[in-house]
Design an enzyme around this catalytic site. Structure first.
Site, PDB file in Angstrom:
ATOM      1  N   ARG A 109     -23.165   6.310 -15.352  1.00 60.12           N
ATOM      2  CA  ARG A 109     -21.822   5.988 -15.846  1.00 60.12           C
ATOM      3  C   ARG A 109     -21.847   6.203 -17.356  1.00 60.12           C
ATOM      4  O   ARG A 109     -22.579   5.517 -18.079  1.00 60.12           O
ATOM      5  CB  ARG A 109     -21.445   4.533 -15.527  1.00 60.12           C
ATOM      6  CG  ARG A 109     -20.053   4.136 -16.039  1.00 60.12           C
ATOM      7  CD  ARG A 109     -19.799   2.654 -15.766  1.00 60.12           C
ATOM      8  NE  ARG A 109     -18.535   2.204 -16.306  1.00 60.12           N
ATOM      9  CZ  ARG A 109     -17.391   2.163 -15.640  1.00 60.12           C
ATOM     10  NH1 ARG A 109     -17.353   2.572 -14.387  1.00 60.12           N
ATOM     11  NH2 ARG A 109     -16.289   1.711 -16.214  1.00 60.12           N
ATOM     12  N   HIS A 136     -13.806  10.063 -11.859  1.00 64.34           N
ATOM     13  CA  HIS A 136     -14.245   8.734 -11.406  1.00 64.34           C
ATOM     14  C   HIS A 136     -14.174   8.706  -9.872  1.00 64.34           C
ATOM     15  O   HIS A 136     -13.366   7.989  -9.286  1.00 64.34           O
ATOM     16  CB  HIS A 136     -13.336   7.670 -12.020  1.00 64.34           C
ATOM     17  CG  HIS A 136     -13.868   6.268 -11.935  1.00 64.34           C
ATOM     18  ND1 HIS A 136     -15.120   5.967 -11.433  1.00 64.34           N
ATOM     19  CD2 HIS A 136     -13.304   5.073 -12.285  1.00 64.34           C
ATOM     20  CE1 HIS A 136     -15.303   4.659 -11.494  1.00 64.34           C
ATOM     21  NE2 HIS A 136     -14.222   4.101 -11.998  1.00 64.34           N
ATOM     22  N   GLN A 139     -14.257   5.477  -7.436  1.00 65.17           N
ATOM     23  CA  GLN A 139     -13.041   4.652  -7.446  1.00 65.17           C
ATOM     24  C   GLN A 139     -12.032   5.157  -6.425  1.00 65.17           C
ATOM     25  O   GLN A 139     -11.340   4.371  -5.781  1.00 65.17           O
ATOM     26  CB  GLN A 139     -12.418   4.660  -8.848  1.00 65.17           C
ATOM     27  CG  GLN A 139     -11.105   3.898  -8.959  1.00 65.17           C
ATOM     28  CD  GLN A 139     -11.260   2.409  -8.759  1.00 65.17           C
ATOM     29  OE1 GLN A 139     -12.077   1.778  -9.426  1.00 65.17           O
ATOM     30  NE2 GLN A 139     -10.486   1.830  -7.852  1.00 65.17           N
ATOM     31  N   ASP A 231      -3.198   2.992 -14.736  1.00 66.10           N
ATOM     32  CA  ASP A 231      -4.476   2.706 -15.382  1.00 66.10           C
ATOM     33  C   ASP A 231      -4.165   2.359 -16.831  1.00 66.10           C
ATOM     34  O   ASP A 231      -3.034   2.548 -17.300  1.00 66.10           O
ATOM     35  CB  ASP A 231      -5.381   3.947 -15.279  1.00 66.10           C
ATOM     36  CG  ASP A 231      -6.809   3.691 -15.767  1.00 66.10           C
ATOM     37  OD1 ASP A 231      -7.175   2.519 -15.945  1.00 66.10           O
ATOM     38  OD2 ASP A 231      -7.545   4.678 -15.967  1.00 66.10           O
ATOM     39  N   CYS A 272      -7.105   0.454 -11.005  1.00 71.65           N
ATOM     40  CA  CYS A 272      -8.567   0.497 -10.919  1.00 71.65           C
ATOM     41  C   CYS A 272      -9.238  -0.648 -11.682  1.00 71.65           C
ATOM     42  O   CYS A 272     -10.418  -0.923 -11.454  1.00 71.65           O
ATOM     43  CB  CYS A 272      -9.094   1.844 -11.401  1.00 71.65           C
ATOM     44  SG  CYS A 272      -8.517   2.315 -13.040  1.00 71.65           S
ATOM     45  N   ARG A 300     -14.642  -1.310  -3.956  1.00 73.58           N
ATOM     46  CA  ARG A 300     -15.590  -0.515  -4.744  1.00 73.58           C
ATOM     47  C   ARG A 300     -16.993  -0.681  -4.187  1.00 73.58           C
ATOM     48  O   ARG A 300     -17.758   0.280  -4.070  1.00 73.58           O
ATOM     49  CB  ARG A 300     -15.585  -0.963  -6.219  1.00 73.58           C
ATOM     50  CG  ARG A 300     -14.361  -0.619  -7.032  1.00 73.58           C
ATOM     51  CD  ARG A 300     -14.101   0.856  -7.171  1.00 73.58           C
ATOM     52  NE  ARG A 300     -15.242   1.628  -7.628  1.00 73.58           N
ATOM     53  CZ  ARG A 300     -15.727   1.631  -8.875  1.00 73.58           C
ATOM     54  NH1 ARG A 300     -15.160   0.903  -9.823  1.00 73.58           N
ATOM     55  NH2 ARG A 300     -16.766   2.383  -9.198  1.00 73.58           N
TER      56      ARG A 300
END
Length: 315
Positions: A109, A136, A139, A231, A272, A300
């Site tokens: 990450r 991502h 997600q 987001d 998210c 997740r």
């Protein structure tokens, strides 16, 4: 056949996977989730050591990989930015080759998509993208599992993303939706639309799946939406652009008026996380019955576990 095709593969972007493979991840996650609820844990990662590289901090991603790994009998090892010299004192290529000799799988990450791709190329073990500036993908699996749990299906749903239309979430949601036959709309100012190259690529996926891809700067484009998603307006590393983004994106805030504008009382809200309530979404919508953000956050863990099990585990 799908199951066998996933063994030993890295998970860097959903561009690399077919609709059938993405569906397999989602269905496996649902199966593992049901087992966990019954108190049944697995041993598919027994004897496996997993490196968790975090250049960027995280709540959901770190916890999901850690718990998912332990649930399946594996050992996770957290490597923060102060623990290794990735790309500084040691090249990414050399770090990859060292970690590949010691670990069975690597999560990354951080900032650069190029770095996660180098890790995958040089380590010789499966590498999983926990987030980069471009994509991502883990997600998206959680988002799709949440949608499938709620609606019972994915193909044909109308999905609207409102806000910064060229960040890693918008990119990844467009790829995933196009692959899975979900009609995808970005509502954003034109200066924050995704690249033409990615849009054209996704339109190709959409043609195959029967989905549509729409870009609009009009809030009225939410009409008919089954899902409204947003987001944060400033991604990690873009904090200096906060004032500019607030001015640009305030008209695209997800609020009750926007939710009502879909013309459906079945529309759900997803995010998210973490959310800046009062900016990209109002507290009223975030805390409403239409909001499924905490189902999404829990998912997740189940979907990340499924990715590790499918690509590395004995299952």
């Amino acid at each position: 056949m799908v199951k066998e095709n996933l063994k030993g593969r890295s998970f860097l972007t959903l561009k690399d996977f077919t609709a059938e493979e993405i569906e397999y991840f989602i269905d496996l996650a649902a199966e593992l989730k049901a087992k966990k609820k019954q108190g049944i844990l697995g041993q598919s990662l027994k004897g496996k050591n997993i490196a968790l590289i975090f250049e960027k901090p995280s709540t959901r991603t770190r916890c999901s990989f850690t718990i998912g790994c332990i649930d399946e009998g594996g050992h996770p090892e957290y490597l923060g930015s102060d623990d290794i010299q990735l790309g500084y004192k040691e090249s990414v290529e050399d770090t990859a080759r060292v970690l590949g000799r010691m670990f069975d799988g690597i999560e990354f990450r951080g900032f650069s998509q190029e770095n996660v791709e180098k890790l995958a190329k040089y380590s010789g073990v499966p590498v999983w993208n926990g987030l980069t500036d471009e994509y991502h993908p883990t997600q998206i699996l959680a988002d799709f599992l949440t949608m499938k749990e709620h609606f019972g299906y994915l193909k044909g749903l109308n999905f609207v993303y409102a806000g910064d239309g060229r960040n890693n979430m918008a990119n990844s949601l467009m790829i995933g939706s196009a692959k899975m036959g979900v009609n995808f709309t970005i509502i954003a100012p034109k200066s924050l639309w995704p690249t033409d190259e990615l849009v054209e690529l996704c339109k190709g996926y959409a043609k195959e799946s029967g989905a549509t891809i729409t870009l609009s700067d009009e809030v009225s484009a939410v009409k008919g939406a089954d899902v409204i998603y947003t987001d944060v307006w400033c991604s990690m590393g873009e904090e200096d652009k906060a004032a500019e983004r607030i001015a640009l994106l305030s008209p695209y805030q997800v609020n009750k008026a926007m939710m009502d504008s879909t013309g459906k009382d079945t529309t759900i809200f997803l995010h998210c996380l973490p959310a800046v309530k009062g900016k990209e979404v109002t507290e009223e919508v975030f805390e409403s019955a239409q909001s499924h953000v905490f189902d999404e956050a829990e998912n997740r863990m189940h979907t990340i576990k499924a990715v590790m099990v499918a690509t590395l585990g004995n299952y």
